[in-house]
Motif scaffolding. Structure first.
Motif, PDB file in Angstrom:
ATOM      1  N   TYR A 204     -50.255 -42.097   2.304  1.00 62.70           N
ATOM      2  CA  TYR A 204     -48.773 -41.567   2.351  1.00 62.70           C
ATOM      3  C   TYR A 204     -48.357 -40.473   2.848  1.00 62.70           C
ATOM      4  O   TYR A 204     -48.775 -39.670   2.467  1.00 62.70           O
ATOM      5  CB  TYR A 204     -48.722 -42.262   0.581  1.00 62.70           C
ATOM      6  CG  TYR A 204     -49.100 -44.098   0.796  1.00 62.70           C
ATOM      7  CD1 TYR A 204     -48.919 -44.686   1.500  1.00 62.70           C
ATOM      8  CD2 TYR A 204     -49.648 -44.297  -0.311  1.00 62.70           C
ATOM      9  CE1 TYR A 204     -49.629 -46.588   1.220  1.00 62.70           C
ATOM     10  CE2 TYR A 204     -49.972 -45.309  -0.602  1.00 62.70           C
ATOM     11  CZ  TYR A 204     -49.593 -46.782   0.096  1.00 62.70           C
ATOM     12  OH  TYR A 204     -50.359 -47.788   0.151  1.00 62.70           O
ATOM     13  N   TRP A 207     -44.343 -39.913  -2.402  1.00 62.67           N
ATOM     14  CA  TRP A 207     -44.035 -41.511  -3.629  1.00 62.67           C
ATOM     15  C   TRP A 207     -42.736 -41.491  -4.445  1.00 62.67           C
ATOM     16  O   TRP A 207     -42.782 -40.225  -5.350  1.00 62.67           O
ATOM     17  CB  TRP A 207     -45.778 -41.003  -4.667  1.00 62.67           C
ATOM     18  CG  TRP A 207     -46.615 -40.734  -3.161  1.00 62.67           C
ATOM     19  CD1 TRP A 207     -47.840 -41.669  -3.737  1.00 62.67           C
ATOM     20  CD2 TRP A 207     -47.019 -39.825  -2.610  1.00 62.67           C
ATOM     21  NE1 TRP A 207     -48.228 -41.615  -3.024  1.00 62.67           N
ATOM     22  CE2 TRP A 207     -48.254 -40.295  -2.278  1.00 62.67           C
ATOM     23  CE3 TRP A 207     -46.287 -38.651  -2.552  1.00 62.67           C
ATOM     24  CZ2 TRP A 207     -49.111 -39.759  -1.544  1.00 62.67           C
ATOM     25  CZ3 TRP A 207     -47.406 -38.066  -0.851  1.00 62.67           C
ATOM     26  CH2 TRP A 207     -48.729 -38.742  -1.213  1.00 62.67           C
ATOM     27  N   ARG A 213     -46.108 -43.227  -9.786  1.00 61.58           N
ATOM     28  CA  ARG A 213     -46.640 -43.427  -9.066  1.00 61.58           C
ATOM     29  C   ARG A 213     -47.252 -42.290  -7.308  1.00 61.58           C
ATOM     30  O   ARG A 213     -48.014 -42.915  -7.118  1.00 61.58           O
ATOM     31  CB  ARG A 213     -45.142 -44.311  -7.832  1.00 61.58           C
ATOM     32  CG  ARG A 213     -44.562 -44.627  -7.857  1.00 61.58           C
ATOM     33  CD  ARG A 213     -44.221 -46.315  -7.287  1.00 61.58           C
ATOM     34  NE  ARG A 213     -43.918 -47.793  -7.745  1.00 61.58           N
ATOM     35  CZ  ARG A 213     -42.692 -48.198  -7.012  1.00 61.58           C
ATOM     36  NH1 ARG A 213     -41.650 -46.975  -6.744  1.00 61.58           N
ATOM     37  NH2 ARG A 213     -41.880 -48.894  -7.844  1.00 61.58           N
ATOM     38  N   TYR A 214     -47.075 -41.354  -7.633  1.00 58.08           N
ATOM     39  CA  TYR A 214     -48.441 -40.779  -6.817  1.00 58.08           C
ATOM     40  C   TYR A 214     -49.198 -40.644  -7.591  1.00 58.08           C
ATOM     41  O   TYR A 214     -50.446 -40.635  -6.716  1.00 58.08           O
ATOM     42  CB  TYR A 214     -47.348 -39.143  -7.136  1.00 58.08           C
ATOM     43  CG  TYR A 214     -48.065 -38.278  -6.690  1.00 58.08           C
ATOM     44  CD1 TYR A 214     -49.056 -38.122  -5.236  1.00 58.08           C
ATOM     45  CD2 TYR A 214     -49.627 -37.202  -7.439  1.00 58.08           C
ATOM     46  CE1 TYR A 214     -49.924 -37.205  -4.489  1.00 58.08           C
ATOM     47  CE2 TYR A 214     -50.049 -36.064  -7.015  1.00 58.08           C
ATOM     48  CZ  TYR A 214     -50.325 -36.863  -5.326  1.00 58.08           C
ATOM     49  OH  TYR A 214     -51.301 -35.597  -4.602  1.00 58.08           O
ATOM     50  N   ASN A 217     -51.474 -43.178  -6.919  1.00 54.30           N
ATOM     51  CA  ASN A 217     -51.361 -43.585  -5.529  1.00 54.30           C
ATOM     52  C   ASN A 217     -50.880 -44.782  -5.294  1.00 54.30           C
ATOM     53  O   ASN A 217     -50.653 -45.733  -4.705  1.00 54.30           O
ATOM     54  CB  ASN A 217     -52.767 -43.121  -5.018  1.00 54.30           C
ATOM     55  CG  ASN A 217     -52.166 -43.414  -3.053  1.00 54.30           C
ATOM     56  OD1 ASN A 217     -51.676 -42.435  -3.165  1.00 54.30           O
ATOM     57  ND2 ASN A 217     -53.867 -43.834  -2.866  1.00 54.30           N
ATOM     58  N   GLY A 219     -47.494 -45.327  -2.531  1.00 55.07           N
ATOM     59  CA  GLY A 219     -46.303 -44.259  -2.036  1.00 55.07           C
ATOM     60  C   GLY A 219     -45.789 -45.346  -0.791  1.00 55.07           C
ATOM     61  O   GLY A 219     -46.430 -46.575  -0.778  1.00 55.07           O
TER      62      GLY A 219
END
Length: 261
Positions: A204, A207, A213-214, A217, A219
């Motif tokens: 990705y 994110w 979300r990062y 992972n 994204g």
DNA sequence: ATGGTAGAGTGTCTA
């Protein structure tokens, strides 16, 4: 021809991340950097640190939501704000500036911020598709030269470019018309020059800030470098600088870097 | 359907 390292990054405010931009230029010895979501007028920008490093800068956009820029240490010639036929939105096309092009080291680089679309039933979604259709027309006329169409496309071309396609089924970025608009560039001979160098699942470039979300992972792959055939033939490597997304004060996008022979 | 976070700049709007 001279080797050139080109990068693109949705910086999400150039002023709030000027230190990270300078560090990025130094860390990767970038020759040409295309930025999106600069969110500032030219007169607001603190660019002394960039100019002191030997780079020229060209910016476009006057509102707090969009804005694009090109930063180059291998020349910055024939700068164009917007592509021919680019449709406007709101008060003026200039206010909603989403494209800046220049010739850098013999390569024509376009820093693009494709309209988000907001929601599939929003007029902004129609604007997005119209904008992409007009860009395609212009890009058809450029493809016999060394051209890079780089930036935030706001489209996830396939289901594997989204962490959970079920969650986005009715959202922008994944609808069939958007994907067809992206595919049209490939049909015309432009090439995603990064994917072969960044293989595998769950790769990705963006994110969301919410819900860690990062860190998990979760994204989307929506930032692309599309090269004309002759430019694609010069690509020797590419990578997504995923680590730039880590830590406090990060943009929600990671930079994408491409090397040309 | 809503909300979660971040950046523009003080009102919400945009992503």
């Amino acid at each position: 021809m001279v080797s050139v390292r080109i990068a693109t990054w949705n910086v999400n405010s150039l002023r709030s991340r000027i230190d990270r931009v300078e560090a990025l230029l130094d860390r990767h010895e970038i020759d040409v950097l295309a930025l999106q979501e600069t969110k500032a007028r030219a007169d607001q920008l603190p660019l002394m640190g960039i100019e002191a490093r030997g780079y020229e800068v060209a910016v476009a956009g006057v509102n707090q939501w969009n804005g694009v820029a090109l930063i180059s240490r291998v020349g910055l010639e024939d700068v164009e704000t917007g592509f021919p036929g680019q449709p406007g939105w709101g008060e003026s096309a200039e206010a909603e500036s989403r494209a800046i092009g220049a010739t850098c080291g013999g390569v024509r680089v376009w820093s693009l911020y494709v309209p988000n679309g907001r929601k599939p039933d929003d007029p902004h979604y129609v604007y997005k598709l119209d904008w992409l259709a007009r860009l395609r027309e212009a890009a058809l006329g450029w493809r016999d030269r060394d051209v890079a169409l780089v930036g935030d496309w706001n489209i996830a071309p396939t289901d594997e470019d989204v962490f959970d396609i079920a969650q986005f089924a009715k959202s922008t970025h994944v609808t069939a018309p958007e994907r067809a608009a992206f595919q049209a560039f490939l049909d015309d001979g432009y090439v995603d020059v990064v994917r072969p160098h960044a293989p595998g699942p769950e790769v990705y470039t963006y994110w969301d800030y919410y819900r860690q979300r990062y860190e998990r992972n979760r994204g989307m792959r929506i930032d692309f470098v599309l090269g004309s055939p002759s430019l694609a033939a010069r690509v020797t490597g590419a990578f997504i600088d995923r680590e730039e997304r880590a830590g406090t004060g990060a943009s929600d996008h990671a930079p994408v870097v491409v090397d040309l022979a």
